[in-house]
Design a protein around this motif. Structure first.
Motif, PDB file in Angstrom:
ATOM      1  N   VAL A  91     -19.575  -8.246   8.961  1.00 49.69           N
ATOM      2  CA  VAL A  91     -19.565  -7.243  10.013  1.00 49.69           C
ATOM      3  C   VAL A  91     -18.309  -7.460  10.850  1.00 49.69           C
ATOM      4  CG1 VAL A  91     -20.725  -6.319  12.049  1.00 49.69           C
ATOM      5  CG2 VAL A  91     -22.083  -7.117  10.090  1.00 49.69           C
ATOM      6  N   GLU A  92     -17.428  -6.467  10.890  1.00 50.01           N
ATOM      7  CA  GLU A  92     -16.184  -6.555  11.649  1.00 50.01           C
ATOM      8  C   GLU A  92     -16.059  -5.327  12.533  1.00 50.01           C
ATOM      9  OE1 GLU A  92     -11.363  -6.719  10.813  1.00 50.01           O
ATOM     10  OE2 GLU A  92     -12.749  -7.557   9.319  1.00 50.01           O
ATOM     11  N   LEU A  93     -16.196  -5.529  13.853  1.00 54.88           N
ATOM     12  CA  LEU A  93     -16.203  -4.429  14.811  1.00 54.88           C
ATOM     13  C   LEU A  93     -15.109  -4.662  15.837  1.00 54.88           C
ATOM     14  CD1 LEU A  93     -20.076  -4.339  15.416  1.00 54.88           C
ATOM     15  CD2 LEU A  93     -18.775  -3.210  13.604  1.00 54.88           C
ATOM     16  N   ASP A  94     -14.240  -3.670  16.014  1.00 54.97           N
ATOM     17  CA  ASP A  94     -13.065  -3.826  16.871  1.00 54.97           C
ATOM     18  C   ASP A  94     -12.814  -2.551  17.662  1.00 54.97           C
ATOM     19  OD1 ASP A  94     -10.784  -4.788  17.999  1.00 54.97           O
ATOM     20  OD2 ASP A  94      -9.890  -5.462  16.133  1.00 54.97           O
ATOM     21  N   THR A  95     -12.763  -2.663  19.001  1.00 54.39           N
ATOM     22  CA  THR A  95     -12.440  -1.531  19.857  1.00 54.39           C
ATOM     23  C   THR A  95     -11.558  -2.004  20.994  1.00 54.39           C
ATOM     24  OG1 THR A  95     -13.352   0.249  21.247  1.00 54.39           O
ATOM     25  CG2 THR A  95     -14.547  -1.838  21.214  1.00 54.39           C
ATOM     26  N   LEU A  96     -10.746  -1.087  21.537  1.00 56.70           N
ATOM     27  CA  LEU A  96      -9.845  -1.473  22.616  1.00 56.70           C
ATOM     28  C   LEU A  96     -10.511  -1.366  23.978  1.00 56.70           C
ATOM     29  CD1 LEU A  96      -6.887  -2.337  23.276  1.00 56.70           C
ATOM     30  CD2 LEU A  96      -6.428   0.074  23.676  1.00 56.70           C
ATOM     31  N   SER A  97     -11.045  -0.197  24.306  1.00 55.24           N
ATOM     32  CA  SER A  97     -11.593   0.009  25.641  1.00 55.24           C
ATOM     33  C   SER A  97     -13.095   0.242  25.658  1.00 55.24           C
ATOM     34  CB  SER A  97     -10.896   1.204  26.317  1.00 55.24           C
ATOM     35  OG  SER A  97     -11.113   2.388  25.576  1.00 55.24           O
ATOM     36  N   GLY A  98     -13.750   0.146  24.509  1.00 55.58           N
ATOM     37  CA  GLY A  98     -15.192   0.352  24.454  1.00 55.58           C
ATOM     38  C   GLY A  98     -15.968  -0.950  24.463  1.00 55.58           C
ATOM     39  N   ASN A  99     -17.294  -0.823  24.497  1.00 51.68           N
ATOM     40  CA  ASN A  99     -18.183  -1.976  24.403  1.00 51.68           C
ATOM     41  C   ASN A  99     -18.646  -2.157  22.963  1.00 51.68           C
ATOM     42  OD1 ASN A  99     -18.083  -2.148  27.253  1.00 51.68           O
ATOM     43  ND2 ASN A  99     -19.779  -0.707  27.440  1.00 51.68           N
ATOM     44  N   LEU A 130     -16.662  -9.691  16.404  1.00 49.81           N
ATOM     45  CA  LEU A 130     -16.799  -8.626  17.382  1.00 49.81           C
ATOM     46  C   LEU A 130     -15.714  -8.784  18.434  1.00 49.81           C
ATOM     47  CD1 LEU A 130     -19.607  -8.818  15.987  1.00 49.81           C
ATOM     48  CD2 LEU A 130     -20.640  -8.279  18.170  1.00 49.81           C
ATOM     49  N   SER A 131     -14.952  -7.712  18.675  1.00 53.81           N
ATOM     50  CA  SER A 131     -13.811  -7.830  19.578  1.00 53.81           C
ATOM     51  C   SER A 131     -13.629  -6.567  20.405  1.00 53.81           C
ATOM     52  CB  SER A 131     -12.533  -8.099  18.774  1.00 53.81           C
ATOM     53  OG  SER A 131     -11.399  -8.127  19.611  1.00 53.81           O
TER      54      SER A 131
END
Length: 286
Positions: free
Chosen positions: A131-139, A152-153
């Motif tokens: 599972v690889e989850l990446d967002t800049l300004s979200g949760n 998670l990042s």
């Protein structure tokens, strides 16, 4: 990760009206099956569609201004709502991996904001590989499944984990809070710069670090623990004895009593606690 360097502002957007029939539909999954349903919503015009979706072993989501959620449910499903300035670039199930990746123009900025999100639903009791989850300004929030590895990042958003079992997990944020409850992890690495870390669960090897935020850990550590902060406080509550090494220019409290720095105690699993100027509080069952 493809990210724009700056975002000038995110404003609340008005509700979109249903799309006309002659408007193009958003991308659909690359691989389909009768085992589940996919529902999608994409800007600028509101588009709703339903497609079958094969099950998958891994999830990779890479977005800019959207929250990411992986939650348990009755069937495999996905829903999303994205800004018109963040079009889908890769979307669908390929070789057992669900991809949701968006493209962004580095010259653009987001002049509108509403509930941008990507939500992935997996059947309860699902075991995933990666599972690889990446967002800049979200949760980023995940709950209710097990996996081999998870990363998670978020840069400015929070990262949350609830009731997840993982062999190896990495949690990271620059200015957002990191929290986990009911987490069982053989190896956990959690790091944030200017916010707090709160972890509860059963850990094998645990590493948690902040610069100015506080760190709060409760539960058990079976192999080794390392908690470090520059100016933040560290609070540790263990349900077992531990071999402790603690140092700080601030106050150190062990089982309700103030002790001198550095503290060295040989009594079980090794745990290192270091803060430059923050206070350290330790409670063990010894």
């Amino acid at each position: 990760m493809k990210k724009i360097l700056t975002i000038s502002m995110l404003l609340v957007a008005s509700l979109c009206l249903p799309a006309c029939k002659d408007q193009p539909k958003p991308p659909v999954p690359a691989s389909t099956d009768d085992s589940s349903t996919l529902s999608s919503v994409h800007k600028p015009a509101l588009q709703a569609d339903s497609q079958t979706l094969t099950d998958f072993d891994s999830i990779i989501v890479d977005v800019l201004a959207a929250d990411i959620r992986v939650i348990p449910g009755e069937q495999w499903a996905i829903s999303y709502n994205l800004s018109e300035k963040e079009p889908l670039e890769r979307f669908g199930v390929e070789d057992g991996t669900l991809y949701v990746e968006t493209a962004f123009d580095p010259k653009e900025y987001f002049d509108r904001y509403e509930d941008w999100f990507v939500t992935v639903t997996v059947p309860e009791g699902t075991s995933l590989s990666e599972v690889e989850l990446d967002t800049l300004s979200g949760n980023v929030d995940i709950s209710g499944f097990s996996c081999d590895t998870a990363s998670l990042s978020s840069t400015s958003g929070t990262v949350g984990v609830e009731d997840v079992t993982a062999q190896k997990m990495k949690l990271g944020s620059t200015s957002g809070e990191i929290s986990a409850s009911g987490l069982v992890a053989d190896s956990l690495d959690a790091e944030t710069v200017s916010s707090h870390i709160t972890l509860n669960g059963e850990f094998g090897n645990l590493k948690a670090g902040t610069v100015s935020g506080g760190t709060n850990v409760s539960g058990s550590i079976s192999e080794m623990g390392s908690l470090k902060s520059t100016s933040g406080d560290i609070d540790l509550l263990l349900d077992h004895a531990a071999s402790l090494q603690a140092s700080s220019l601030g106050t150190i409290i062990l089982n309700g009593e103030r002790v001198k720095s550095p503290l060295e105690l040989d009594n079980g699993v090794p745990v290192i606690l270091k803060s430059v100027s923050g206070d350290i509080s330790i409670q063990t069952n010894s």
